[in-house]
Design an enzyme around this catalytic site. Structure first.
Site, PDB file in Angstrom:
ATOM      1  N   HIS A 279       7.859   6.399   7.127  1.00  0.00           N
ATOM      2  CA  HIS A 279       6.684   6.091   5.941  1.00  0.00           C
ATOM      3  C   HIS A 279       5.642   6.571   6.036  1.00  0.00           C
ATOM      4  O   HIS A 279       5.101   7.186   5.193  1.00  0.00           O
ATOM      5  CB  HIS A 279       6.895   4.334   6.219  1.00  0.00           C
ATOM      6  N   GLU A 280       4.972   6.441   7.283  1.00  0.00           N
ATOM      7  CA  GLU A 280       3.581   7.239   7.535  1.00  0.00           C
ATOM      8  C   GLU A 280       3.688   8.779   7.002  1.00  0.00           C
ATOM      9  O   GLU A 280       2.854   9.353   6.484  1.00  0.00           O
ATOM     10  CB  GLU A 280       3.143   6.859   8.745  1.00  0.00           C
ATOM     11  N   HIS A 283       3.552   9.594   3.461  1.00  0.00           N
ATOM     12  CA  HIS A 283       2.328   9.594   2.965  1.00  0.00           C
ATOM     13  C   HIS A 283       1.831  10.858   3.042  1.00  0.00           C
ATOM     14  O   HIS A 283       1.245  11.570   2.210  1.00  0.00           O
ATOM     15  CB  HIS A 283       1.209   8.637   3.468  1.00  0.00           C
ATOM     16  N   GLU A 357       2.822   3.722  -1.747  1.00  0.00           N
ATOM     17  CA  GLU A 357       3.556   3.029  -0.739  1.00  0.00           C
ATOM     18  C   GLU A 357       5.007   2.947  -1.290  1.00  0.00           C
ATOM     19  O   GLU A 357       5.826   3.131  -0.403  1.00  0.00           O
ATOM     20  CB  GLU A 357       3.121   1.518  -1.060  1.00  0.00           C
ATOM     21  N   ASP A 361       8.058   4.825   1.039  1.00  0.00           N
ATOM     22  CA  ASP A 361       9.113   4.003   1.295  1.00  0.00           C
ATOM     23  C   ASP A 361      10.389   4.650   0.927  1.00  0.00           C
ATOM     24  O   ASP A 361      11.260   4.844   1.635  1.00  0.00           O
ATOM     25  CB  ASP A 361       9.377   2.829   0.551  1.00  0.00           C
TER      26      ASP A 361
HETATM   27 ZN    ZN Z   1       2.172   3.173   3.511  1.00  0.00          ZN
END
Ligand code: ZN
Length: 414
Positions: A279-280, A283, A357, A361
């Protein structure tokens, strides 16, 4: 524009933004209370009623504190502006210092110091009453004082030269000062991003290379699968201050690091750690970090231009209860009152963040597994006592992350 008209506009905006904050908080309180008795069906397999109720009570305590704090901040802003506080400090700095730069610096620094002192009770209450009551706080009073002292020294070492440079540019560079100040501000922010991981963060926490070899091998496999290079994998002693868990990236280019809170590693399974890390990585891969920074720089250019227009308008000072028209005063008035006028932009910023976000995801689901990310998230919600049932309007306004229910159901549909 006239001074009385601007004063009326300011008072109206302050009243409306404070009322809106209190109303949203009240909605959050009653929504959480209404759903306190039952774990939502989507989570009933993983979350116990006791944990759900703890989250509700923790949310209530924090929301109530935020209501007091909103009222206090509004009162403080009034006292500084129309109440004459800024004028008083300005008069004091004018008789104490001779050069205009020193006077400006003294005015701004005294406001910053006063504000921080007045906010201490709120910080103390939040850390040593609320966080402690729900078992999150690991901070001792000694560590709290040490953190505050370090923060102050660091703020002075970095902030004073910056502030002095800005005031100097504002006075000497004529009509285009805002371009120069912007360039300095951008360079300073970028410098901070570069030095943060290696010089600033270690002042507050210990970072140790990730030692668990099997976990390390898994993570490195995931990184190379995602085409990502990092300078290192570190575990941070987050448990020194709080039991809240997290994982993050810092730095850019060569200084890029991945940092896990020790509390996160202790709590999640290796599959879940992979999913959270992915997930990170999402980004970064979707360029969210760069986009955020670019947006911040663009907005700050707009604000500085606006300040350049306002600082020569007599009504801007007089409307806020001040007679001294100096660059330092303009800078202070502008950045103290800006939040009052820009509060209605908050939902846009939150929506932009929630969009990112969802994208991160989706990336994690694609690279690892949506199911593991979902169970990891529920654990994190539970460990942080984050409410699973926020008021929809409240979270539309403030939440940088989508509400649990929406986020998990989106993951399950991927
Ligand atoms: Zn996040």
């Amino acid at each position: 524009m006239t001074a009385p008209l601007f004063a009326a506009l300011f008072l109206t905006a302050l009243l409306l933004s404070t009322a809106l904050k209190l109303w949203l908080a009240q909605r959050q309180l009653s929504h959480v209370q209404t759903h306190r008795e039952k774990v939502p069906d989507a989570f009933s397999a993983q979350v116990e009623l006791v944990a759900h109720q703890k989250a509700a009570d923790y949310t209530r305590a924090k929301t109530q504190l935020s209501m007091f704090s909103a009222l206090f901040e509004a009162g403080l802003l009034l006292a500084f502006t129309l109440g004459g506080g800024l004028q008083l400090l300005s008069d004091w700095s004018a008789v104490t210092f001779s050069s205009s730069l020193a006077q400006g610096l003294a005015l701004i620094v005294s406001v910053l110091i006063l504000t921080s002192i007045l906010e201490i009770p709120f910080n103390l209450y939040s850390t040593f009453v609320i966080e402690a009551r729900y078992g999150f706080n690991k901070m001792t009073l000694r560590l709290y004082v040490l953190d505050a002292l370090k923060g102050m020294l660091l703020g002075a070492a970095l902030g004073l030269p910056l502030l002095l440079g800005i005031l100097w540019l504002m006075e000497k560079m004529g009509g285009n000062w805002w371009l120069y100040v912007w360039a300095v501000w951008v360079s300073f922010s970028l410098l901070l991003l570069f030095i943060y991981p290696s010089f600033i963060a270690p002042l507050f926490n210990k970072f140790q290379p990730l030692e668990d070899q099997s976990l390390k091998a898994r993570i490195e496999a995931l990184l190379s699968k995602c085409g990502f290079t990092a300078e290192g994998l570190f575990v941070m002693d987050g448990s020194k201050r709080s039991t809240h868990g997290n994982a993050y990236f810092t730095g850019f280019g060569k200084t890029k690091r991945i940092v896990f809170f020790d509390t996160l590693i202790a709590r999640l399974t290796p599959d879940e750690i992979d999913a959270v890390l992915a997930h990170e990585l999402g980004h970064f891969k979707r360029r969210h970090v760069i986009k955020r920074i670019a947006l911040t720089f663009a907005v700050s250019l707009g604000f500085l231009w606006l300040l350049a227009q306002l600082m020569h308008a007599g009504w801007f000072y007089a409307g806020l209860g001040v007679t001294t028209q100096t660059t330092a005063m303009a800078l202070l008035l502008f950045f103290m009152t800006l939040p009052v006028f820009s509060f209605l932009l908050q939902p846009f910023s939150s929506a932009y963040s929630r969009k990112h976000e969802f994208e991160a995801d989706a990336y994690a689901a694609q690279q690892t597994s949506a199911a593991h990310l979902a169970t990891a998230l529920v654990k994190l919600y539970q460990d942080n006592a984050a409410t699973l049932t926020p008021d929809p309007l409240y979270s539309t306004f403030y939440s940088s992350h989508p509400p649990a229910m929406v986020r998990i159901s989106r993951l399950q549909s991927l």
